[in-house]
Design a protein around this motif. Structure first.
Motif, PDB file in Angstrom:
ATOM      1  N   UNK A   1       2.471   9.872   5.159  1.00 59.86           N
ATOM      2  CA  UNK A   1       2.533   8.759   4.220  1.00 59.86           C
ATOM      3  C   UNK A   1       1.471   8.971   3.157  1.00 59.86           C
ATOM      4  N   UNK A   2       1.691   8.396   2.013  1.00 59.16           N
ATOM      5  CA  UNK A   2       0.662   8.420   0.978  1.00 59.16           C
ATOM      6  C   UNK A   2      -0.295   7.265   1.215  1.00 59.16           C
ATOM      7  N   UNK A   3      -1.578   7.506   0.989  1.00 60.83           N
ATOM      8  CA  UNK A   3      -2.552   6.423   1.095  1.00 60.83           C
ATOM      9  C   UNK A   3      -2.677   5.748  -0.268  1.00 60.83           C
ATOM     10  N   UNK A   4      -2.834   6.549  -1.308  1.00 62.38           N
ATOM     11  CA  UNK A   4      -3.054   5.954  -2.627  1.00 62.38           C
ATOM     12  C   UNK A   4      -1.765   5.980  -3.454  1.00 62.38           C
ATOM     13  N   UNK A   5      -1.713   5.144  -4.432  1.00 60.19           N
ATOM     14  CA  UNK A   5      -0.569   5.109  -5.335  1.00 60.19           C
ATOM     15  C   UNK A   5      -0.703   6.202  -6.382  1.00 60.19           C
ATOM     16  N   UNK A   6       0.369   6.405  -7.146  1.00 61.94           N
ATOM     17  CA  UNK A   6       0.337   7.482  -8.138  1.00 61.94           C
ATOM     18  C   UNK A   6      -0.705   7.222  -9.212  1.00 61.94           C
TER      19      UNK A   6
ATOM     20  N   UNK B   1       5.276  -1.184  -6.830  1.00 64.62           N
ATOM     21  CA  UNK B   1       4.652  -1.206  -5.512  1.00 64.62           C
ATOM     22  C   UNK B   1       4.211  -2.627  -5.155  1.00 64.62           C
TER      23      UNK B   1
ATOM     24  N   UNK C   1      -4.063   8.051  -7.895  1.00 64.65           N
ATOM     25  CA  UNK C   1      -4.265   9.490  -7.717  1.00 64.65           C
ATOM     26  C   UNK C   1      -4.535  10.183  -9.043  1.00 64.65           C
TER      27      UNK C   1
ATOM     28  N   UNK D   1      -1.787   4.688   6.893  1.00 65.50           N
ATOM     29  CA  UNK D   1      -0.538   4.382   6.187  1.00 65.50           C
ATOM     30  C   UNK D   1      -0.505   2.974   5.651  1.00 65.50           C
ATOM     31  N   UNK D   2      -1.493   2.174   6.006  1.00 60.59           N
ATOM     32  CA  UNK D   2      -1.549   0.806   5.491  1.00 60.59           C
ATOM     33  C   UNK D   2      -2.983   0.476   5.122  1.00 60.59           C
ATOM     34  N   UNK D   3      -3.554   1.195   4.161  1.00 63.34           N
ATOM     35  CA  UNK D   3      -4.905   0.854   3.741  1.00 63.34           C
ATOM     36  C   UNK D   3      -4.917   0.690   2.236  1.00 63.34           C
ATOM     37  N   UNK D   4      -5.843  -0.097   1.774  1.00 61.79           N
ATOM     38  CA  UNK D   4      -5.919  -0.353   0.340  1.00 61.79           C
ATOM     39  C   UNK D   4      -7.368  -0.250  -0.096  1.00 61.79           C
TER      40      UNK D   4
ATOM     41  N   UNK E   1      -0.598  -9.887   6.730  1.00 66.79           N
ATOM     42  CA  UNK E   1       0.438  -8.873   6.850  1.00 66.79           C
ATOM     43  C   UNK E   1       0.033  -7.863   7.914  1.00 66.79           C
TER      44      UNK E   1
ATOM     45  N   UNK F   1       0.821  -1.203   0.000  1.00 66.53           N
ATOM     46  CA  UNK F   1       0.000   0.000   0.000  1.00 66.53           C
ATOM     47  C   UNK F   1       0.858   1.257   0.000  1.00 66.53           C
ATOM     48  N   UNK F   2       0.314   2.330  -0.532  1.00 70.21           N
ATOM     49  CA  UNK F   2       1.002   3.620  -0.493  1.00 70.21           C
ATOM     50  C   UNK F   2       1.945   3.798  -1.660  1.00 70.21           C
ATOM     51  N   UNK F   3       2.880   4.744  -1.516  1.00 66.42           N
ATOM     52  CA  UNK F   3       3.735   5.134  -2.624  1.00 66.42           C
ATOM     53  C   UNK F   3       5.214   5.001  -2.326  1.00 66.42           C
ATOM     54  N   UNK F   4       5.584   4.686  -1.102  1.00 64.74           N
ATOM     55  CA  UNK F   4       6.994   4.708  -0.727  1.00 64.74           C
ATOM     56  C   UNK F   4       7.728   3.565  -1.409  1.00 64.74           C
TER      57      UNK F   4
ATOM     58  N   UNK G   1      -2.054  16.039  -5.820  1.00 64.75           N
ATOM     59  CA  UNK G   1      -1.087  14.978  -6.067  1.00 64.75           C
ATOM     60  C   UNK G   1      -1.496  13.646  -5.446  1.00 64.75           C
ATOM     61  N   UNK G   2      -2.592  13.615  -4.721  1.00 63.53           N
ATOM     62  CA  UNK G   2      -3.020  12.348  -4.145  1.00 63.53           C
ATOM     63  C   UNK G   2      -3.527  12.515  -2.730  1.00 63.53           C
ATOM     64  N   UNK G   3      -3.728  11.386  -2.095  1.00 71.72           N
ATOM     65  CA  UNK G   3      -4.268  11.387  -0.742  1.00 71.72           C
ATOM     66  C   UNK G   3      -3.150  11.040   0.233  1.00 71.72           C
TER      67      UNK G   3
ATOM     68  N   UNK H   1       1.418  -3.700   9.296  1.00 70.57           N
ATOM     69  CA  UNK H   1       2.336  -2.595   9.057  1.00 70.57           C
ATOM     70  C   UNK H   1       2.430  -1.749  10.312  1.00 70.57           C
TER      71      UNK H   1
ATOM     72  N   UNK I   1       4.420   1.889  12.023  1.00 74.40           N
ATOM     73  CA  UNK I   1       5.243   3.072  11.805  1.00 74.40           C
ATOM     74  C   UNK I   1       6.411   2.998  12.772  1.00 74.40           C
TER      75      UNK I   1
ATOM     76  N   UNK J   1       7.897   3.061   7.437  1.00 70.92           N
ATOM     77  CA  UNK J   1       7.086   1.942   7.915  1.00 70.92           C
ATOM     78  C   UNK J   1       7.690   0.587   7.578  1.00 70.92           C
TER      79      UNK J   1
END
Lengths: 488, 488
Positions: B438-443, A481, B446, B128-131, A193, A158-161, B423-425, A195, A197, A182
């Motif tokens: 942290x970003x919630x959604x991917x690019x 990702x 978004x 930070x860890x949601x989909x 899984x 999840x996310x963009x990192x 740029x996103x959430x 996650x 911080x 994270x």
């Protein structure tokens, strides 16, 4: 594979005869050694030593023997049940009897249960506190076969990192992935899984120590952080203070692991001293300070901290490697420390033009492998006959695409050893080096194997991380990702 | 182990696990404990159609009898129900089965039903860890204009002139056509019928006068509230700009909504939801300037002595301006007020960087705003408001407010701050005393559209994106959801 029984024996459910489960042949004994770790099957014991136990699981009665249940290890409530007596009712567990029947069948035979039930069965096995090797055996019925590895799963993140570190705990098979601040941890079955911080703004290295604890460090944030994987509260921060004026400010460059020690390569915040610290795995107290270096004049070697730590169990040595890219080219070292006497056992200096881009040590082959940074070639050094110079033996070309000698072919390549094989990543591909079958007494020959299928026009993204555990190889690719899981 | 130890263990087990329950469901014997199947000692037969059966089960349980109560129901369904009660958040069953199981659970009384519902509910939302777990797509007019979630994870959507209600399993349970053409604000009140899970919807539109209440269970219009003043004939056909989300589960707590008349005069009305009588009028103002414009957000704060928070934001060619105000509805006075640009920040570098959106965390008594120019996020403690209460959140990441805050929206849920940007959430969560972004959604996600509406409830985050129909549901999952890579 091992899962084919020689007699095609079916597993009977709720068997009352204690001898039926002891009728395996010798081949079975070797194969199921892991499961029946605590039992002695070489002779058929009298019945009194293996009493029948009755269990009440959610209203259904199960009859089994103490020996079958003892495989669940000392922590499990199943292993220490009382002997049946006419007065006391059978011990009761408020669990699902259908799922338990599959677990019992697995305990009796070692055959893997139906894969569709695996998530529920793993939850049941965790409830009965099965030991990690048994959990692993339940979730990973197959053995690692490097020649049949193929991409099988993609684990979304999840996310963009971006992924900054991937690592698998050798003892518990937990997979940890660090991204930004994270840490995401996958259970051995890869089905669940979680996650958390961390206080670190950006994690550079992570190593899971147990299903609930991981060690994490960063190049730009002080301390080795023990992260509690089940809740967000940090467990502990371990520091190294080389000078009184630089207290609790050293950063972590690498983390290593031996069965009873946790190693961490620290560098002071002013980057003028570095050392490897060993902590015990119970209280996390510092035990040893290994190979401390202080910057001395203009000597470049004293300024390079270790960025890779590997434990060689068969020799009791710690490998520490570090390299530096300067205007005069790359230089580095691979050192081997004896942790019992805390002294340098031997050292390989990398001052020639083809310093390592990455280096890995194989416990079972007792050799070090490196990939040359300028050539991209793979070299091997036998740890049993290490000399003061010229240790590397060329074993394979890096597939130089052009005659351009200035191009750094090996840059960004990764090398990892797992079991008896060496895996090298080049751009988007992985190649595997394995020992060729030779007659006894002949010299060791390593041969290259290409992995996966090559498809016309398919551009794979560069591999940034490689990790191995169980029967799996985990790949992380640049900018993706997700994690790629290869299984045999 | 001695029998004495065993009996001690069973006694402590009894205290922890509750009493044993033996039940014969459709000929199958089940045995469990009251911890798993919470049959209360006090009867609630009114709610349970199997009242007689549960009474008998309770009697047998209290008498510690070996007899089991017979229930003429399907044993396989009961077994499924029991496994989910034993291991909450395990594999969710398919939707149809879920409905059937909820019905089955309701037969065993309210405690069982509520425990079963919480076993099916998603785990705590970690931004930070949601989909993305589901997309709610109404069959007609799928562009959602307002949404109102409930703490049980159910949600009401307003799309054009329709209100659709989705239950906690995210299945559409009812759709109602209102006489409004475009509902722009929506809230909900608990159902007046104790048996009915469907709420009362409170809807308002910027294009149509009045506040309207609808009984979603019966599909009826319960009534309308209009802002009127016998002494002022200009207050004709005033519309609703914002409705406060329901802050408590009691049906008698007042309802607050912001009304605006065609000549821009505005106020907040306090309405009794049972009688639909106007109980009071707060903060009537002319509306001729940005400092007195109608509120775009109204929040009732029972945790802060019943205070009412309101905010308004105007955007124009020269940037954003707005105000926020905290009212004491008993005295009808403004307790605190700030307007931007202005106030203390006039002399600071933050002048001109007024807020683009603000939200209140009623649980933790905090205000969160996002600035339009810098995109920075700031927090203020509602208990210590002053001239300049803002503390700007910062992460070591230098690009924290990247992209600015134009058309950003902010929403807080359980101590986490969600910020929807171009740029996103992104999500801000506190870890070890510091805020982490942290970003919630991917690019890729978004790029599909900027977040226009965002509400969280029942550990789910509901998002509407610009130009995208339907509502996205984001939640945290303990499952890794691997996808297969093996070639077909």
């Amino acid at each position: 594979m091992i899962n084919k029984g020689p007699h095609g024996r079916t597993v009977s459910f709720a068997t009352k005869n204690p001898h039926s489960s002891a009728s395996f042949d010798s081949k079975y004994q070797v194969e199921f050694l892991l499961i029946h770790l605590f039992s002695d099957r070489t002779s058929s014991p009298p019945m009194s030593n293996n009493p029948i136990i009755t269990l009440n699981i959610g209203g259904t009665l199960f009859h089994t023997t103490q020996r079958t249940l003892s495989a669940t290890g000392p922590t499990s409530p199943l292993a220490s049940l009382p002997l049946p007596s006419p007065s006391s009712p059978p011990p009761f567990f408020d669990r699902d009897p259908d799922l338990f029947s599959h677990l019992l069948s697995f305990l009796r035979s070692g055959f893997p249960p139906p894969s569709s039930l695996l998530p529920s069965l793993l939850a049941e096995a965790e409830f009965f506190s099965f030991p990690p090797p048994l959990l692993l055996k339940l979730s990973l019925p197959l053995h690692f076969n490097p020649f049949s590895l193929s991409p099988s799963l993609s684990l979304p993140l999840n996310g963009r990192e971006h992924i900054s570190s991937v690592s698998i705990s050798p003892s518990s098979s937990v997979l940890s992935v660090a991204r930004g601040c994270k840490v995401t941890t996958f259970t051995p079955s890869l089905l669940h899984k979680s996650t958390v911080l961390t206080p670190l703004p950006f994690i550079d290295t992570v190593l899971p120590l147990s299903p609930s604890l991981a060690a994490a460090g960063a190049k730009d944030f002080p301390g080795l952080h023990l992260v509690n994987l089940l809740e967000t509260s940090p467990a502990k921060v371990l520091h190294w203070s080389p000078h009184p004026s630089q207290e609790n400010s050293s950063t972590v460059l690498a983390i290593g692991y031996s069965p009873n020690l946790l190693f961490s390569s620290f560098e002071s915040c002013r980057r003028n001293s570095s050392a490897i610290l060993a902590f015990d795995l119970e209280k996390f107290e510092p035990v040893l300070e290994i190979g401390r270096k202080e910057i001395f004049a203009a000597e470049i070697d004293t300024a390079i901290p270790s960025t890779k730590l590997s434990w060689i169990n068969n020799l009791g040595l710690l490998m520490a490697a570090g390299s530096h890219a300067g205007p005069a080219g790359f230089s580095g070292y691979v050192k081997f420390f004896d942790t019992r006497s805390n002294r340098l056992a031997y050292e390989i200096q990398e001052k020639n033009s083809d310093c390592f881009a990455d280096v890995a040590v194989s416990d079972s082959l007792l050799s070090v492998f490196k990939i040359g940074v300028s050539s991209g070639d793979v070299y091997m050094a036998d740890l049993r006959k290490i000399q003061s110079f010229d240790n590397w033996v060329f074993i394979g070309e890096g597939g130089r695409r052009s005659g351009d000698m200035k191009r750094k072919e090996g840059l960004g390549c990764k090398i990892e050893c797992y079991e008896k094989n060496v895996f090298v990543s080049r751009e988007g591909e992985v190649e595997m080096w394995s020992e060729a079958a030779m007659a006894e007494g002949e010299e060791r020959v390593m041969k290259r194997n290409f992995m996966g299928r090559w498809k016309e026009g398919e551009e794979k993204k560069k591999i940034t991380h490689l990790a191995f555990g169980g029967n799996r190889m985990i790949l992380a690719r640049k900018g993706e990702m997700c994690l790629e899981v290869w299984q045999s | 182990m001695s029998t004495g130890m065993m009996s001690m263990k069973t006694e402590t087990d009894m205290e922890r696990d509750g009493r044993r329950v033996r039940v014969n469901v459709g000929g199958h014997h089940f045995e469990t404990t009251t911890r798993t199947l919470p049959l209360s000692d006090v009867g609630d037969e009114s709610a349970s159609t199997l009242g007689e059966m549960t009474t008998r089960m309770r009697m047998l349980m209290l008498a510690d009898s070996d007899e089991s109560a017979f229930v003429d129901r399907d044993p396989s369904l009961f077994s499924h129900l029991l496994s989910l009660l034993r291991t909450p958040h395990s594999i969710p069953p398919i939707h149809q089965l879920q409905q059937q199981l909820i019905h089955e659970a309701s037969l065993y009384g309210l405690p069982v039903l509520s425990r079963f519902r919480s076993a099916l509910a998603p785990p705590p939302l970690l931004g930070y860890d949601s989909s993305l777990s589901a997309t709610l797509l109404p069959a007609s007019n799928p562009f959602v204009t307002a949404l109102s979630p409930a703490p049980d994870g159910s949600v009401c959507l307003a799309h054009a002139g329709l209100i659709s209600s989705y239950d906690s399993a995210l299945a559409c349970s009812s759709t109602l056509r209102t006489h409004l053409d475009r509902i722009t604000s929506l809230s909900r009140l608990p159902s007046p019928h104790s048996q009915q899970p469907l709420p009362v919807a409170v809807a308002g539109s910027l294009h149509h006068p009045g506040l309207h209440l609808y009984d979603l269970a019966r599909g009826t219009h319960l009534g309308s509230v209009l802002w009127s003043d016998p002494s002022d004939t200009r207050l004709y056909k005033s519309w609703v700009t914002a409705i406060a989300p329901s802050s408590s589960s009691s049906t008698s707590s007042p309802l607050f909504a912001s009304f605006e008349a065609p000549h821009r005069e505005n106020c907040i009305l306090c309405v009794d939801p049972e009688t639909l009588q106007v109980m009071g009028e707060i903060g009537r103002q002319s509306g001729i300037a940005a400092k007195s414009a109608a509120a775009g957000r109204v929040v009732h704060l029972p945790q802060l002595g019943g205070a009412v928070f309101m905010s308004s934001v105007s955007a124009g060619a020269f940037g954003y301006s707005g105000y926020m105000r905290l009212w004491d509805p008993r005295s009808g006075d403004a307790v605190w007020e700030t307007s931007e640009p202005g106030g203390r920040s006039r002399n600071s570098s933050r002048f001109g960087d007024s807020f683009a959106d603000v939200d209140v965390d009623g649980e933790q008594l905090a205000l969160y705003k996002v600035c339009w120019k810098s995109g920075d996020v700031a927090v203020a403690d509602l208990r210590k408001l002053g001239d300049d209460p803002w503390i700007y959140l910062s992460d070591s990441d230098a690009v924290a407010g990247a992209g600015g805050g134009v058309s950003s929206i902010v929403h807080c849920y359980k101590g986490q701050v969600f910020v929807g940007r171009q740029s996103g959430l992104e999500v801000w969560s506190s870890a070890a005393g510091s805020w982490r972004r942290n970003w919630v959604d991917g690019e890729e996600e978004a790029r599909r559209g900027v977040v226009r509406h965002m509400e969280a409830g029942g550990n789910r985050l509901f998002l509407c994106r610009q130009g995208l129909d339907g509502v996205q549901v984001w939640q945290t999952s303990c499952f890794s959801h691997p996808t297969s890579l093996s070639l077909a």
